[in-house]
Design an enzyme around this catalytic site. Structure first.
Site, PDB file in Angstrom:
ATOM      1  N   HIS A  67      37.850  98.243 -21.642  1.00 11.42           N
ATOM      2  CA  HIS A  67      38.847  97.559 -20.853  1.00 11.42           C
ATOM      3  C   HIS A  67      39.221  96.253 -21.531  1.00 11.42           C
ATOM      4  CE1 HIS A  67      40.625  95.235 -17.659  1.00 11.42           C
ATOM      5  NE2 HIS A  67      40.885  96.382 -17.079  1.00 11.42           N
ATOM      6  N   TYR A  95      44.329  89.454 -11.082  1.00 12.67           N
ATOM      7  CA  TYR A  95      44.013  88.160 -10.479  1.00 12.67           C
ATOM      8  C   TYR A  95      45.270  87.656  -9.789  1.00 12.67           C
ATOM      9  CZ  TYR A  95      39.889  87.918 -13.582  1.00 12.67           C
ATOM     10  OH  TYR A  95      38.705  88.159 -14.219  1.00 12.67           O
ATOM     11  N   PRO A 107      30.908  84.529  -9.586  1.00 10.97           N
ATOM     12  CA  PRO A 107      31.349  85.811 -10.158  1.00 10.97           C
ATOM     13  C   PRO A 107      32.735  85.804 -10.800  1.00 10.97           C
ATOM     14  CG  PRO A 107      31.448  85.882  -7.764  1.00 10.97           C
ATOM     15  CD  PRO A 107      30.857  84.552  -8.129  1.00 10.97           C
ATOM     16  N   LYS A 138      29.842  86.896 -15.712  1.00 10.39           N
ATOM     17  CA  LYS A 138      28.891  86.558 -16.774  1.00 10.39           C
ATOM     18  C   LYS A 138      27.432  86.903 -16.409  1.00 10.39           C
ATOM     19  CE  LYS A 138      31.950  84.605 -19.471  1.00 10.39           C
ATOM     20  NZ  LYS A 138      32.548  85.453 -20.493  1.00 10.39           N
ATOM     21  N   TYR A 191      36.367  84.853 -22.443  1.00  8.13           N
ATOM     22  CA  TYR A 191      36.320  85.860 -21.371  1.00  8.13           C
ATOM     23  C   TYR A 191      35.385  87.014 -21.754  1.00  8.13           C
ATOM     24  CZ  TYR A 191      38.372  88.656 -17.554  1.00  8.13           C
ATOM     25  OH  TYR A 191      38.580  89.389 -16.421  1.00  8.13           O
TER      26      TYR A 191
END
Ligand code: APR
Length: 405
Positions: free
Chosen positions: A83, A213, A305, A309, A402
């Site tokens: 992804h 998001y 969250p 990580k 990221y």
């Protein structure tokens, strides 16, 4: 292993007692067994519970490399999916960020954590690893000596058990016995982001082929694929909201609104099978070594969250700790264990910093009104999103952080 019944307590021992069978404890257990070190994992929950508990699912490339290095990645290569795209939806429109095509071209592997835990457990048992389920560690004692011990409650015995070890690895999360047993002088950094999420698992296919998001005046909403049939959603909610306060219908309506279904198409609805409220907070314990007690995973540091990580840091720490323990047993010297804390804390703080940035990007943080008004903060957030949409440099920085730990 020795086992002696005395009048008061059952006495047991292992060279390393590992508390907790999450990603940290099970990666550590596997690596110790592979190195020929006598260890036992003590887990409070049942096997069924740890194998079905839905948690994170985004594995960083470094995590996959670690699992590959130790032959623990078969399942994720077989069933995981790569992804590499985020989609941001804001009042100024939406934009996609193909982070997997930027910089070093690294992607996430989506593999539900319960599947990874199931794989790690099967490998550990196949290799002859010892594990006790339904065994709660109550406290770690004498960590400042070379014979620390753990007192546990036994599932089928009224008497406690005393597990004596050379080292104890605290991989039992933020509410575990390892943290409770730390010396009073231990530094615990804590930061509350002041926002809460309703975390949802829906029996519904993903609605977009990206992590979604949504930044909205009504609050943040997030979309994360778990499998072709299951999707994880997050909805920002007021602090203190009970998990069952909103009906399924209200949840889907709110998700549609915040994810701007009118502009981008409706979400694919389904039954909500799990829900829980998460208060976004983070903490770090320093140092991670207290004599014979070593911390890894959530026991060492909790991350909010927003940037996924937690499990990645847990696996990174477990590999580092396994290497240091292997050296300690092989050479009889603690040099690598001495370095463990600083080495892992550097990764933890880097991840905390990015998670903090990401949390600020996605939310209206309550309390900002007192320092210049929410309009000021909302404008900064818009400017930050615009920069992420248009600046190649900013996108490269995002991609590196990221997917990295
Ligand atoms: N005694 C024995 N076991 C315990 C005790 C105790 N006192 N307290 C907790 N445990 C067990 C829990 O039941 C759990 O199985 O410790 C385990 C800790 O596992 P995780 O919570 O998965 O923590 P960790 O291995 O550090 O993984 C961290 O994984 O899901 C992600 O985001 C999550 O950041 C987290 C990461």
């Amino acid at each position: 292993m020795t086992e002696t019944r005395t009048f008061q307590a059952l006495q047991k021992s292992a060279d390393v007692v590992v508390l907790g069978a999450g990603p940290a404890g099970l990666v550590l257990g596997n690596l110790l067994v592979a190195a020929g070190i006598d260890c036992v994992v003590l887990e409070r929950a049942t096997r069924q519970h740890v194998q079905t508990r839905a948690r994170a699912g985004f594995l960083a490339p470094n995590t996959v490399r670690i699992l590959d290095r130790h032959g623990l990645a078969d399942g994720l290569h077989r069933h995981g999916r790569t992804h590499g795209t985020c989609e941001f939806r804001t009042e100024e429109g939406s934009f996609r960020l193909d982070y997997g095509a930027l910089g070093r071209g690294e992607q996430h592997t989506v593999y539900p954590q319960q599947n990874l835990v199931t794989d790690l457990l099967a490998r550990y048992l196949d290799a002859g690893g010892r594990i006790r389920f339904r065994t709660e560690a109550l406290a770690v004692h004498d960590a400042d000596s070379t014979r620390p011990y753990v007192i546990t409650g036994e599932p089928d015995d009224d008497r406690p058990t005393r597990w004596t070890a050379r080292y104890v690895a605290g991989c039992d999360g933020r509410h575990g016995a390892a943290r409770r047993s730390l010396p009073a002088a231990t530094v615990r950094h804590h930061h509350d982001h002041g926002v809460s999420w309703l975390g949802l698992l829906a029996e519904a296919p993903p609605s977009l082929d990206a992590v979604g998001y949504a930044v909205h005046d009504r609050g943040f909403a997030g979309h994360m694929t778990r499998s072709p049939q299951i999707t994880r959603y997050y909805l920002q909610c007021p602090r203190g909201t009970p998990a069952d306060a909103w009906s399924d219908e209200r949840i889907w309506d709110e998700l549609d609104l915040r994810m701007r279904a009118v502009e981008h198409g409706p979400l694919r609805r389904g039954r909500i099978t799990e829900r829980g409220v998460i208060d976004l907070a983070c903490d770090v314990v320093e140092p991670l070594r207290h004599g014979s007690l070593l911390l890894a995973g959530d026991a060492a540091s909790l991350t909010a969250p927003a940037a996924a990580k937690g499990a990645n840091l847990a696996i990174l720490a477990a590999e580092s700790l396994a290497g240091a323990l292997t050296e300690a047993f092989a050479r009889g010297d603690d040099t690598a264990l001495d370095r463990y804390s600083a080495r892992v804390l550097a990764h933890i703080w880097r991840s905390q910093e990015f998670t903090h940035w990401m949390t600020g990007l996605l939310h209206e943080i309550p309390g900002q009104e007192h320092s210049g008004g929410s309009f000021f903060h909302a404008s900064l957030r818009r400017a930050r999103l615009r920069s992420l949409r248009t600046s190649r440099t900013h996108q490269l920085w995002f991609a590196e952080n990221y997917v990295g730990v």
